[in-house]
Design an enzyme around this catalytic site. Sequence first.
Site, PDB file in Angstrom:
ATOM      1  N   TYR A  49       6.761  21.908   1.514  1.00 56.17           N
ATOM      2  CA  TYR A  49       7.359  21.672  -0.550  1.00 56.17           C
ATOM      3  C   TYR A  49       5.727  21.958  -0.499  1.00 56.17           C
ATOM      4  O   TYR A  49       5.471  20.512  -1.138  1.00 56.17           O
ATOM      5  CB  TYR A  49       8.137  20.682  -0.623  1.00 56.17           C
ATOM      6  CG  TYR A  49       8.634  20.722  -2.491  1.00 56.17           C
ATOM      7  CD1 TYR A  49       9.301  21.772  -2.584  1.00 56.17           C
ATOM      8  CD2 TYR A  49       7.649  19.910  -3.081  1.00 56.17           C
ATOM      9  CE1 TYR A  49      10.007  21.862  -4.144  1.00 56.17           C
ATOM     10  CE2 TYR A  49       7.931  19.269  -4.313  1.00 56.17           C
ATOM     11  CZ  TYR A  49       8.984  20.760  -4.480  1.00 56.17           C
ATOM     12  OH  TYR A  49       9.430  20.975  -6.455  1.00 56.17           O
ATOM     13  N   SER A  65       1.018  13.919 -10.178  1.00 56.47           N
ATOM     14  CA  SER A  65       2.139  13.695 -11.369  1.00 56.47           C
ATOM     15  C   SER A  65       2.293  14.446 -12.108  1.00 56.47           C
ATOM     16  O   SER A  65       4.039  14.693 -12.631  1.00 56.47           O
ATOM     17  CB  SER A  65       2.525  12.425 -11.638  1.00 56.47           C
ATOM     18  OG  SER A  65       2.252  11.320 -10.757  1.00 56.47           O
ATOM     19  N   GLY A  74       3.065  18.001   3.167  1.00 54.39           N
ATOM     20  CA  GLY A  74       3.569  17.748   4.570  1.00 54.39           C
ATOM     21  C   GLY A  74       4.141  18.778   5.631  1.00 54.39           C
ATOM     22  O   GLY A  74       4.967  19.513   4.815  1.00 54.39           O
ATOM     23  N   ARG A  96       6.109 -20.491  16.180  1.00 54.70           N
ATOM     24  CA  ARG A  96       4.591 -20.324  15.766  1.00 54.70           C
ATOM     25  C   ARG A  96       4.449 -21.733  15.244  1.00 54.70           C
ATOM     26  O   ARG A  96       4.946 -22.125  14.793  1.00 54.70           O
ATOM     27  CB  ARG A  96       3.878 -19.899  14.815  1.00 54.70           C
ATOM     28  CG  ARG A  96       2.298 -20.093  14.840  1.00 54.70           C
ATOM     29  CD  ARG A  96       1.885 -18.321  13.124  1.00 54.70           C
ATOM     30  NE  ARG A  96       0.726 -18.980  13.130  1.00 54.70           N
ATOM     31  CZ  ARG A  96       0.294 -18.885  11.842  1.00 54.70           C
ATOM     32  NH1 ARG A  96       1.173 -18.526  10.864  1.00 54.70           N
ATOM     33  NH2 ARG A  96      -0.876 -19.188  11.639  1.00 54.70           N
ATOM     34  N   THR A 123       4.161   6.106  -4.665  1.00 54.31           N
ATOM     35  CA  THR A 123       3.109   6.924  -5.450  1.00 54.31           C
ATOM     36  C   THR A 123       3.615   8.285  -5.564  1.00 54.31           C
ATOM     37  O   THR A 123       4.329   8.358  -6.585  1.00 54.31           O
ATOM     38  CB  THR A 123       2.151   7.216  -4.452  1.00 54.31           C
ATOM     39  OG1 THR A 123       0.506   5.700  -4.159  1.00 54.31           O
ATOM     40  CG2 THR A 123       0.651   8.130  -5.732  1.00 54.31           C
ATOM     41  N   GLU A 175       7.150  10.520  -5.054  1.00 57.19           N
ATOM     42  CA  GLU A 175       8.827  10.670  -5.887  1.00 57.19           C
ATOM     43  C   GLU A 175       9.285   9.892  -7.148  1.00 57.19           C
ATOM     44  O   GLU A 175       9.717   8.891  -7.066  1.00 57.19           O
ATOM     45  CB  GLU A 175       9.871  10.020  -4.720  1.00 57.19           C
ATOM     46  CG  GLU A 175      10.028  11.320  -3.768  1.00 57.19           C
ATOM     47  CD  GLU A 175      11.180  10.555  -2.275  1.00 57.19           C
ATOM     48  OE1 GLU A 175      11.805  10.039  -2.894  1.00 57.19           O
ATOM     49  OE2 GLU A 175      10.542  10.209  -1.347  1.00 57.19           O
TER      50      GLU A 175
END
Lengths: 694, 694
Positions: A149, A158, A191, A321, A445, A447
């Site tokens: 996309y 944006s 992507g 710990r 950042t 969506e």
Amino acid sequence: MKAVRFPTHLKPLEPHGSTLLALEREKTSFDSNELMLHLYGKDYLAKRDRILAIMQNDPILSNKSHRYYQGRHARFKQSLAAAQRMVILSKKHGWTDEEFGMAEYLFDEPSAFRLHRSMFMPTILNQGTEEQKRIFLEPAKRYEIIGCYAQTELGHGSNVRGLETTATYHPETETFEINSPTLTSSKWWIGGLGVAANHAVVMARLISDGKDHGPHPFVVQIRSLENHAPLKGITVGDIGPKFGFNTVDNGFILFDHVHVPHHAMLARYSSVDKKTGRYITPPNSKLAYGTMVYVRANIVLESCQVLARAATVATRYSAVRMQGSDTDQPKTWPGADNATKAIETPVLDYTMQQYRLLPIIAQAYACHFTGQEMHRMYHENQAKMAAGDFSYLADLHASSSGLKSLTTTMAVAAIEDCRRACGGHGYSLFSGLGQFYQDYLPKATWEGDNYLLTQQTTRYLLKTFRSIRSNKGTKSSNFTSDYLADYLAAPHARCTDIQVDSGLTQNPDWILAAFRHRAAFLVDKLAHAIDQDGHTWNDCLVEIYRVSRSHCQLMMVYHFFKTAFQPSSASSPMQVTLKRMAILFSLFTMEQDISDFMISGYFSSDQAWLIKQSIVPLLKLLRPDAVALVDAFGLPDYLLFSALGESQGQVYEKMTEMAEKEPLNSGQAMELYQQFIRPLTHQNQSLSRGDARL
Amino acid sequence: MKAVRFPTHLKPLEPHGSTLLALEREKTSFDSNELMLHLYGKDYLAKRDRILAIMQNDPILSNKSHRYYQGRHARFKQSLAAAQRMVILSKKHGWTDEEFGMAEYLFDEPSAFRLHRSMFMPTILNQGTEEQKRIFLEPAKRYEIIGCYAQTELGHGSNVRGLETTATYHPETETFEINSPTLTSSKWWIGGLGVAANHAVVMARLISDGKDHGPHPFVVQIRSLENHAPLKGITVGDIGPKFGFNTVDNGFILFDHVHVPHHAMLARYSSVDKKTGRYITPPNSKLAYGTMVYVRANIVLESCQVLARAATVATRYSAVRMQGSDTDQPKTWPGADNATKAIETPVLDYTMQQYRLLPIIAQAYACHFTGQEMHRMYHENQAKMAAGDFSYLADLHASSSGLKSLTTTMAVAAIEDCRRACGGHGYSLFSGLGQFYQDYLPKATWEGDNYLLTQQTTRYLLKTFRSIRSNKGTKSSNFTSDYLADYLAAPHARCTDIQVDSGLTQNPDWILAAFRHRAAFLVDKLAHAIDQDGHTWNDCLVEIYRVSRSHCQLMMVYHFFKTAFQPSSASSPMQVTLKRMAILFSLFTMEQDISDFMISGYFSSDQAWLIKQSIVPLLKLLRPDAVALVDAFGLPDYLLFSALGESQGQVYEKMTEMAEKEPLNSGQAMELYQQFIRPLTHQNQSLSRGDARL
């Protein structure tokens, strides 16, 4: 050279982590399994366990052990193999989308095919005509074509209206000409584009009939289906290494006057007449906003899982710990010959550590119940919209924008806070929190940028506020208009209880009233700044962000209270703990911004001080349940992949086991010595020292 | 397959980044070179430029281009080559320690030899006898032996008293027997140990004469000087991948009853009698605390550089990055045919972006001037101590602990805030902020954990407060005792100015008075909780942290004001801007914790509101100087190594240039296609679609 191995006869110092975790689980006030069931339901857990078993028994997917050692390219390659395997398994087992999502979640590594499923196919499904679905969606489902996309550009993020890529329609050839006019118009961050995709949904400004109609989606083939070479006119590649997400091939693409057919433009809503090039405007549909609410409800639920995972690791490790000693309550342990010996204190016993971790666990629960409520409201709203009633939509959409921003910001911070709360070992990748942080980070950042999104929320709040103030009323009252109206009826309200006592700070109505007043007060102040003082929108951006946050904090407190304090199940120990967690979430949130509550005049200085003081006692009450509260999230070790957060407390065994796999410990070190160290140590050949140690 | 190249005819959208940055530099109110000179002084800059020229012209050290693409092992190897080269250059040019430090700073990559210089040699220098210096330090200087500093253990971090490794003295053999009794006693996190070191300073519990004398330092040879193989009884290796710092070989080591000679124990202070094993206690020396002040002053100055670097990248990019439109002030630009065209707005024009970045720039300046003051006070104190006057030491040491914690916490947060303020591209490693964050991060944990350190500061403040309160007075008054005494004289003081106007919020005395009262109020409340209410130290850890922070914020405001408002140079435009930055730092810091100032009753709600409102107007005043303020830090592009922060605004050219170097773009992608993508796309051989796009 033999690989380095730890001496097998050495054990960790007593008490062992597994003993400590077992003790934690004994002293808990409620059953973590009951809470797990309450959170997820039986069906979900059964389904997840079924998927988990498949993953854990798969020869390729069961193995995550390379992840912390490999560089980008080795990891990317291995990730492609896993992605391919996942497609095969999904066909074999007939996984639904939900089940595929579960498998991806458990495997916990974004892949090159991620956007094919999450954006390429859904966009065609939602915005394509039936013909386009046949042409593109059917082969995409079979992975014969693989898509991505392509929206953001090198110079444009944006603001979609700033995109430069054009798609000019030519009626004479019935083609769109896709073009990248500048370097900054290169699609960037896409992507799956760098290596994997052969198709892309490209967002480009539609130019037709001499007019610029703004960005529209086009399905464009970008690489050969025969040999994967970029098609003519196309420059495509990978954008290079990132802070995280390096198993995804985020790519760039430039189009040099590339022609695509008329059917490339996804035409379910707007379209171009094939013969004339006339632009056909879309019917005004609000339905898309409904989907956005659904997506964001999922993001809020995902935030829960992120918070839960970070908190699970840090909380379990903090129980194991041991460090320093609480001088007022020194610890002892049965020694070898029945003599008690002094031991260090588990760091979870320090109030600072509790203060760092328990509110994060509470935030996880708050996100869970808020996300569930959003899902419920989404379905309610869908039903209403189907009946032609759009009265819920604006409120739901506005709140969901701000909640996406608030909860993802919270989740990002929590991973890093939990990593630091693990001390030095948090910095080792074996903590399981480093790569997790790196991969989750972009959620803040994409969506919807977390700052920009809040403007939508606040714009709606201002509109509602002005409408109530001018006595126009709103068409239908809702949670938002109610609290704004209540405020306008008594803007100078003060908390009437002169002295806050512990009873009041545990009272949900009392707390909720404060959050309602504070959120409305900030809206009022902002409206005043813009409407009376003539401040510009830009002057007010900082306040706009705060207004959205305060509204969404109120929503989360409201939803968490609503679930935790429902009368039906009030008596079980589990409910007692959940109520405490809800109160902790609200008081901790309040404390972070207590000045708002004071500036509005709602709380006095004394009241504010007492609210701050009410947190540590609450932490002490919740301390014994800390491990049970994270156990209830039910996160499998396969997912956590963490030496520190391992469910049985084998912290130090896992640390050493993982260190043994470090490639430097298998001979590489010796080569490096010969090449770089020896020339230094032996530069002076008169070196007189030998090896004899004595 | 040919490597992917961007079309050379495409340029970024106008206006170009270089034009925008040039315009920024034209409209600035002061000369950034003047400020740079004011910050660093001529000598320092000349020295640095000389080193920079050497680095940039060196065949090995000039090249950083591999850094963002390589995995750990390739980077580690290349880093070793660079480390070796740096040693050679340092000998060739006769670099002082300071100059070597500059070179390391500019090269900006921690190396395997780092701890050899920063810990191994200094420890021997400070704690060794003359004989030990001859045996160990001399060959170490020549790199004939390479050392590390082995203190922390797998199960033990900040609490040195918890260390398990033992060194048992045997008078009969005149040897110490170093032993690791458990798995958790394995030394862990030791920089330089994984691959490079052949010696270590090992901190081990000295057992002699039947008594455990606690941790002491021993110099131990660990690997053969002939072939680098681990010596008998030693298990040593690399601890594996970390979140950052992967060019350093942090290692582990276990000792199986290893004997070392009597001279292995560094014996300048405490020692063991060779014949009898009697422990000789150290003379009580406070001198070591003086050194700690010096080290921490350097850390505060380093914090300045970290903040400055993050802010430089984000500020320059924000001046170049155009996004969206400020609807109240839309931007235009001369178009092709003299027609003005609408353009997007540089994000630096949005108040939210200014609010995110300008306070960080102010923090950088605050750290610089605070660090300089600490250096001055260190020298003053050294002179006093030499004259037997230790009255300055406790205050200086306490403040320096808290300041280390405050400024490194601030710097870590700033890198990440600046990275996010770069939007999507901040996530690309080409931003220069990702690896920087990963490598800087441990600073918050080591050289004193940032939470633990604050306990030292607060302990001192409580002691001083109690002493003044009980009218005992302090031996000599200092800044701390003065503000605590002033508070005790008028604990219910309120800000007398009913209405805060812009004049007051610009008045340093007015602001400082508020910070003094607030810090003292928190000390008072804490003393009350412990002394009157009987709360334990552990109950109060959250408040203890806040007390230290408020004290150190006051110190920073004080030091910054002192420098910015010194009367001598009050008239220059540079000084006007520096004063504004000092005010911004103080008001922003105040705003973050404004509730403290209100809870103490010092500020009313109205005053607090007006203080909050005074920040945006200040941001607007400073906006035109933003780029000049970061330019003044004078950080060379060689250091920044950032596409976004490059000094000439060539953002998009650099991004594409760096993307071209991505190895996936040079043929690797095709192999991956053949192996993993094609089997999916061609699983159905009846595939009917061809390549013809039309």
